[in-house]
Scaffold this motif. Structure first.
Motif, PDB file in Angstrom:
ATOM      1  N   ASP A   1      22.890 -38.331  17.529  1.00  0.00           N
ATOM      2  CA  ASP A   1      22.246 -37.085  18.365  1.00  0.00           C
ATOM      3  C   ASP A   1      20.795 -37.276  18.540  1.00  0.00           C
ATOM      4  O   ASP A   1      20.353 -36.843  19.656  1.00  0.00           O
ATOM      5  CB  ASP A   1      22.683 -35.900  17.676  1.00  0.00           C
ATOM      6  N   ILE A   2      20.107 -37.631  17.261  1.00  0.00           N
ATOM      7  CA  ILE A   2      18.628 -37.638  17.586  1.00  0.00           C
ATOM      8  C   ILE A   2      18.209 -38.785  18.383  1.00  0.00           C
ATOM      9  O   ILE A   2      17.432 -38.579  19.257  1.00  0.00           O
ATOM     10  CB  ILE A   2      18.124 -37.917  16.157  1.00  0.00           C
ATOM     11  N   ILE A   3      18.786 -40.126  18.215  1.00  0.00           N
ATOM     12  CA  ILE A   3      18.619 -41.051  19.179  1.00  0.00           C
ATOM     13  C   ILE A   3      18.992 -40.763  20.576  1.00  0.00           C
ATOM     14  O   ILE A   3      18.128 -41.122  21.515  1.00  0.00           O
ATOM     15  CB  ILE A   3      19.433 -42.193  18.988  1.00  0.00           C
ATOM     16  N   GLU A   4      19.864 -40.192  20.978  1.00  0.00           N
ATOM     17  CA  GLU A   4      20.443 -39.543  22.295  1.00  0.00           C
ATOM     18  C   GLU A   4      19.230 -38.993  22.871  1.00  0.00           C
ATOM     19  O   GLU A   4      18.701 -39.070  24.068  1.00  0.00           O
ATOM     20  CB  GLU A   4      21.792 -38.717  22.040  1.00  0.00           C
ATOM     21  N   LYS A   5      18.677 -37.849  22.401  1.00  0.00           N
ATOM     22  CA  LYS A   5      17.620 -37.222  22.722  1.00  0.00           C
ATOM     23  C   LYS A   5      16.286 -37.986  22.950  1.00  0.00           C
ATOM     24  O   LYS A   5      15.510 -37.818  23.737  1.00  0.00           O
ATOM     25  CB  LYS A   5      17.219 -36.160  21.547  1.00  0.00           C
ATOM     26  N   GLU A   6      16.085 -39.072  21.970  1.00  0.00           N
ATOM     27  CA  GLU A   6      14.913 -39.834  22.218  1.00  0.00           C
ATOM     28  C   GLU A   6      14.976 -40.690  23.388  1.00  0.00           C
ATOM     29  O   GLU A   6      14.043 -40.893  24.031  1.00  0.00           O
ATOM     30  CB  GLU A   6      14.798 -41.014  20.974  1.00  0.00           C
ATOM     31  N   MET A   7      16.260 -41.367  23.714  1.00  0.00           N
ATOM     32  CA  MET A   7      16.347 -42.155  24.826  1.00  0.00           C
ATOM     33  C   MET A   7      15.856 -41.209  26.358  1.00  0.00           C
ATOM     34  O   MET A   7      15.578 -41.902  27.329  1.00  0.00           O
ATOM     35  CB  MET A   7      17.820 -42.295  24.948  1.00  0.00           C
TER      36      MET A   7
ATOM     37  N   VAL B   1      24.455 -41.574  27.769  1.00  0.00           N
ATOM     38  CA  VAL B   1      24.254 -42.146  26.401  1.00  0.00           C
ATOM     39  C   VAL B   1      25.418 -41.912  25.610  1.00  0.00           C
ATOM     40  O   VAL B   1      26.151 -41.073  25.782  1.00  0.00           O
ATOM     41  CB  VAL B   1      22.909 -41.483  25.615  1.00  0.00           C
ATOM     42  N   HIS B   2      25.825 -43.018  24.989  1.00  0.00           N
ATOM     43  CA  HIS B   2      27.060 -42.943  24.325  1.00  0.00           C
ATOM     44  C   HIS B   2      27.004 -43.645  22.999  1.00  0.00           C
ATOM     45  O   HIS B   2      26.417 -44.815  22.641  1.00  0.00           O
ATOM     46  CB  HIS B   2      28.048 -43.789  24.968  1.00  0.00           C
ATOM     47  N   HIS B   3      27.568 -42.851  21.766  1.00  0.00           N
ATOM     48  CA  HIS B   3      27.637 -43.510  20.668  1.00  0.00           C
ATOM     49  C   HIS B   3      29.013 -44.509  20.606  1.00  0.00           C
ATOM     50  O   HIS B   3      30.096 -44.161  20.824  1.00  0.00           O
ATOM     51  CB  HIS B   3      27.851 -42.191  19.770  1.00  0.00           C
ATOM     52  N   PHE B   4      28.682 -45.648  20.094  1.00  0.00           N
ATOM     53  CA  PHE B   4      29.928 -46.708  20.041  1.00  0.00           C
ATOM     54  C   PHE B   4      29.401 -47.385  18.742  1.00  0.00           C
ATOM     55  O   PHE B   4      28.744 -47.400  18.075  1.00  0.00           O
ATOM     56  CB  PHE B   4      29.880 -47.564  21.377  1.00  0.00           C
ATOM     57  N   GLY B   5      30.615 -48.507  18.816  1.00  0.00           N
ATOM     58  CA  GLY B   5      30.703 -49.414  17.560  1.00  0.00           C
ATOM     59  C   GLY B   5      31.313 -48.394  16.475  1.00  0.00           C
ATOM     60  O   GLY B   5      31.725 -47.532  16.664  1.00  0.00           O
ATOM     61  N   SER B   6      31.310 -49.187  15.350  1.00  0.00           N
ATOM     62  CA  SER B   6      32.127 -48.828  14.144  1.00  0.00           C
ATOM     63  C   SER B   6      31.861 -47.222  13.642  1.00  0.00           C
ATOM     64  O   SER B   6      32.592 -46.513  13.243  1.00  0.00           O
ATOM     65  CB  SER B   6      32.169 -49.737  13.175  1.00  0.00           C
ATOM     66  N   THR B   7      30.513 -46.990  13.778  1.00  0.00           N
ATOM     67  CA  THR B   7      29.987 -45.761  13.062  1.00  0.00           C
ATOM     68  C   THR B   7      30.524 -44.664  14.339  1.00  0.00           C
ATOM     69  O   THR B   7      30.338 -43.288  13.703  1.00  0.00           O
ATOM     70  CB  THR B   7      28.548 -45.541  12.942  1.00  0.00           C
TER      71      THR B   7
END
Length: 341
Positions: free
Chosen positions: A19-25, A36-42
């Motif tokens: 969530d923090i990274i998404e705001k940074e982007m 923006v999307h969270h992907f990968g194993s996490t």
């Protein structure tokens, strides 16, 4: 010094870090960001993973992204260029040791097939228990054998990943191969065959709303020609939420006959048959979706508390009563508001 491969149990904090990274982007690239999307194993609940959050950013123009390198570096992200994948921009953030990776940013143009493949792979693992187990097993085995050799760790997983990618592509191909809606509009008569989802978490229901009408409605849409209603509801939910929900049970069969009042359908005799499916809970998800209806209206989904359903206009109107009733029954509801029959 080689980075050590350590798999951690699923950590809910990974979502907070995303969530923090998404705001940074959005802060760095502004209107260039399409999504923006969270992907990968996490991003897969229950999956063991390295303590590295992978983020996929889709942008309007990939060529312009290099202009943001200075701003990205100010936030601790190291530009790596394409880094072996044509059409990508890749960034790494390391911890203070300079060895362990905290996050990876993968940036593609919004029409990228590679990005689409990554998201399909994620969603397939979320939806398919067998695929989830196979991927977890190969990750654990690879980390035991090649804990100190990251490249060999990746190589050892590659055959299983290829199999799962092929399966995920086939899974979504099955969902996408039907493209003709089971419905028609002839002069002043409209028929629609629909499938809709009842998605409930923590006394909240997920509903859709668009910028043309003044009411909320269930997540769903028209069944395609040759498609079952079960496949249709899973497809529609994925299209409107980016999440794959499994069906719990058929809940309601609704025959709805009414005079149209939406823009463009005023005075049209509308006849709908809709299968409502109760979907299996996945835990409360922060779903961010903005899309378009088939008529071109801007659409989004929202979680609405049960008790607030009285304060808004919701279709179907029986939804609140259903949620408060005996959810084990399959209901057949007929609404005829035309006065014809």
């Amino acid at each position: 010094m080689n980075r050590e491969i350590t798999l951690h149990k699923y950590n809910p904090d990974w979502k907070k870090r995303y969530d923090i990274i998404e705001k940074e982007m959005y802060m760095v690239m502004g209107d260039e960001v399409a999504s923006v999307h969270h992907f990968g194993s996490t991003s897969i609940e229950g999956m063991k993973a390295k303590d590295t959050v992978d983020v996929l950013v889709l942008v309007e123009d990939i060529v312009k992204i290099d202009e943001f390198n200075d701003k990205m570096e100010n936030l601790g992200y190291i530009p790596k260029g394409e880094y072996g994948i044509s059409g990508r921009r890749y960034y790494q953030k390391l911890d203070n040791s300079g060895v362990n990776h905290l996050s990876h940013i993968h940036i593609y143009s919004k029409g990228s097939e590679k990005a689409r493949e990554e998201l399909k792979f994620r969603d397939y693992l979320r939806a398919n228990e067998d695929a989830f187990k196979r991927y977890l097993e190969i990750k654990e085995e690879a980390s035991r054998l090649y804990r100190h050799y990251p490249e060999k760790y990746q190589c050892y997983k590659s055959d299983v990943i290829k199999e799962l990618l092929s399966e995920s592509n086939q899974f979504f191909k099955e969902s996408e191969r039907f493209n003709d809606d089971c419905g028609f509009l002839r002069e002043k008569n409209r028929f629609r065959y629909r499938a809709a989802a009842i998605i409930v978490e923590d006394n909240k229901i997920l509903l859709a709303k668009n910028n043309v009408t003044d009411y909320y409605y269930s997540v769903g849409g028209e069944v395609h020609l040759g498609e079952t209603s079960e496949k249709a509801v899973v497809r529609e939910v994925f299209e409107e939420t980016g999440e794959i929900y499994e069906i719990d049970k058929l809940a309601i069969i609704h025959e709805n006959i009414y005079w149209g009042s939406d823009p463009g359908f005023e005075g049209v005799l509308c006849h709908e048959i809709c299968f409502y499916y109760r979907m299996k809970p996945k835990g409360f998800l922060d779903i961010k979706y903005i899309g378009q209806t088939t008529d071109g209206a801007k659409e989004e989904v929202q979680w609405i508390e049960f008790e607030k359903l009285h304060d808004i206009t919701v279709y179907p109107q029986f939804l609140y009563k259903y949620l408060k009733g005996n959810l084990s029954d399959i209901l057949h509801i007929v609404d005829d508001r035309t006065g014809i029959n």
